[in-house]
Design a protein around this motif. Structure first.
Motif, short mmCIF file in Angstrom:
data_model
loop_
_atom_site.label_atom_id
_atom_site.label_comp_id
_atom_site.label_asym_id
_atom_site.label_seq_id
_atom_site.Cartn_x
_atom_site.Cartn_y
_atom_site.Cartn_z
N PRO A 171 7.01 4.45 -0.13
CA PRO A 171 8.96 5.38 0.35
C PRO A 171 9.45 4.46 0.67
O PRO A 171 10.83 4.87 1.10
CB PRO A 171 7.83 6.55 1.44
CG PRO A 171 6.78 6.13 1.87
CD PRO A 171 5.79 5.10 0.30
N LEU A 172 8.29 3.52 1.85
CA LEU A 172 9.45 2.72 2.74
C LEU A 172 10.32 1.20 1.84
O LEU A 172 11.89 1.35 2.07
CB LEU A 172 9.12 1.25 3.74
CG LEU A 172 9.34 0.43 4.46
CD1 LEU A 172 10.65 1.34 5.44
CD2 LEU A 172 8.38 -0.26 5.10
N ALA A 173 10.18 1.09 0.63
CA ALA A 173 10.98 0.23 -0.10
C ALA A 173 11.84 1.11 -0.92
O ALA A 173 13.28 0.58 -0.99
CB ALA A 173 9.90 -0.82 -1.32
N SER B 23 9.87 6.72 9.79
CA SER B 23 9.61 6.43 11.54
C SER B 23 10.12 4.52 11.40
O SER B 23 10.60 4.45 12.48
CB SER B 23 8.23 6.32 12.69
OG SER B 23 7.09 6.21 11.48
N ILE B 24 9.37 4.19 10.34
CA ILE B 24 9.79 2.71 10.17
C ILE B 24 11.35 2.53 10.79
O ILE B 24 11.44 1.08 10.62
CB ILE B 24 8.46 2.12 9.66
CG1 ILE B 24 6.91 2.06 9.91
CG2 ILE B 24 9.22 0.46 9.33
CD1 ILE B 24 6.53 1.58 9.20
N THR C 92 2.04 11.23 7.67
CA THR C 92 2.14 11.10 6.39
C THR C 92 2.92 9.82 6.08
O THR C 92 3.56 9.20 6.81
CB THR C 92 2.19 12.23 4.71
OG1 THR C 92 3.95 12.27 5.47
CG2 THR C 92 1.96 13.38 5.32
N PRO C 93 2.33 9.08 4.64
CA PRO C 93 3.12 7.68 4.48
C PRO C 93 4.57 7.86 4.47
O PRO C 93 4.89 7.16 4.80
CB PRO C 93 2.66 7.31 2.71
CG PRO C 93 0.80 8.03 3.10
CD PRO C 93 0.83 9.32 3.91
N GLY D 135 0.49 -1.21 0.00
CA GLY D 135 0.18 0.16 -0.14
C GLY D 135 0.87 1.15 0.62
O GLY D 135 2.01 1.49 -0.21
N HIS D 136 -0.09 2.09 0.39
CA HIS D 136 0.53 3.90 0.26
C HIS D 136 1.87 3.99 1.56
O HIS D 136 2.68 4.64 0.99
CB HIS D 136 -0.09 5.08 1.00
CG HIS D 136 -1.57 4.87 -0.93
ND1 HIS D 136 -1.04 4.94 -1.48
CD2 HIS D 136 -3.01 4.95 0.36
CE1 HIS D 136 -2.39 5.01 -2.11
NE2 HIS D 136 -3.82 4.86 -0.65
#
Length: 370
Positions: A225-227, A351-352, A344-345, A220-221
């Motif tokens: 950005p995490l990837a 943060s993750i 936001t995403p 998802g959203h």
């Protein structure tokens, strides 16, 4: 281990070739490669892999060819001074400790069988940890290797019982790390500070991989950005989702692996080990449950799940009723991510990722023996 070096070692092992394996074991200051980096040098001068290129690598290659003549493995310190670095147009100026390891039938330390076992264990995903004696008073111990896999006892035990005990302890610590571990021992086999005293023995501990694997469950959203950011930091990124419109290379161009199938089926086919960090950010409760049930009892270094406290608490209660131990469920990181006020995403992804880095550094620090 880089794939090309692995394939080169396999060729050396299968064909009983003469070669030298250079491994970066320590770094001080600014250097082009980090501990665990490898270069394979053949008797005809050909090389596979790199320890940084330039004149520094050329010097390492020359030393490797010398070792091919003497048949004796050794430690060599490559001093990449500021002058040399400037000549090469590099910003390096540090020192790299190299273990130059002779691999051949004329070695005083025959490790042919153990190397074959190690390569097979890497292929079979049995999470092998390789322990190599890189410094010792007796030449017959230098280059000696031991193998630790699937949390079992060591294979290839040295003759000295005290050294075997430290090697086993170090291998267990190394299995929990995401980077190699250098262990320095005095003559009584106790950890020593090499800034004060010279080590009598040194062991180099290599986990199955020095690349941290990030497994993102849900495309998802937040996953986008995490990837992207995780790849920039250096993670090997795998994204799993059962929706073709979400789990595809157009949407995740930087991901190393994208799996579009049922979450349970995907997880059954993945190797999750101590170098794996798992982030559960699916689109709903039932998908979260499938993922958490599958990974909670596997040896990942981090398992985090997004969701409100109420939702996560309810899910844990359901899984505990199904027989999953409460102690395992308490290892779950949730709420996920460091508290930075993310909304936001993209901010949530930051943060993750920050929490992943924090956990990784703590694991590396806690595993350090000397």
């Amino acid at each position: 281990m880089e794939k090309e070096v692995y394939l080169g070692l396999k060729k050396v092992s299968e064909q009983n070739l003469e070669a030298v394996l250079i491994t970066v074991t320590s770094v001080l200051g600014s250097t082009p490669r980090r501990p665990g980096s490898k270069m394979l040098v053949f008797a005809d001068g050909r090389t596979i892999g790199t320890i940084g290129g330039g004149c520094g690598e050329a010097e390492g290659r020359r030393e490797a060819l010398n070792v091919l003549e003497t048949h004796c493995s050794k430690i060599y310190y490559l001093n990449m001074t500021a002058d040399i670095a400037q000549e090469e147009g590099m910003v390096c100026g540090g020192i790299m400790g190299l273990f130059i390891d002779y691999l051949g039938l004329q070695s005083p330390v025959d490790q042919t069988g153990l190397i074959k076992d190690y390569l097979a264990a890497l292929e079979e995903n049995t999470n092998p940890v390789l322990v190599t004696v890189i410094e010792a008073p007796e030449i017959g111990l230098v280059g000696k290797k031991m193998l630790f896999k699937n949390n079992e006892d060591l294979v290839g035990e040295p003759e000295i019982e005290e050294l075997r005990k430290v090697a086993l302890e170090s291998a267990r610590a190394g299995a929990k790390r995401c980077q190699p571990l250098l262990v320095s021992l005095d003559s009584e086999f106790e950890p020593c500070d090499t800034s004060v005293n010279k080590a009598t023995f040194r062991l180099f501990i290599e986990p199955p991989t020095t690349i941290v694997q990030l497994l993102i469950l849900g495309a998802g959203h937040i996953a986008l950005p995490l990837a992207t950011m995780a790849k920039i930091v250096g993670y090997e990124v795998t994204v799993v989702d059962d929706r073709p419109s979400f789990a595809n290379s157009m949407r995740f161009p930087t991901a190393d692996t994208i799996i579009c199938t049922d979450f349970g089926q995907a997880l059954d086919g993945l190797n999750i080990n101590s170098q794996t960090f798992v982030v559960i950010i699916t689109r709903g409760h039932r998908y979260d449950k499938v993922c958490l049930r599958n990974v909670i009892n596997r040896p990942a270094s981090y398992i985090g799940m997004i969701g409100s406290r109420k939702r996560v608490k309810a899910l844990k209660a359901e899984l505990e009723e199904e027989g999953i131990a409460n102690e395992l469920l308490q290892t779950l990181y949730s709420p996920i991510g460091l508290k930075i006020g993310a909304e936001t995403p993209e901010e949530i992804a930051v943060s993750i990722l920050s929490e992943l880095i924090k956990v990784q550094r703590e694991l590396d620090q806690n595993g350090r023996l000397g």
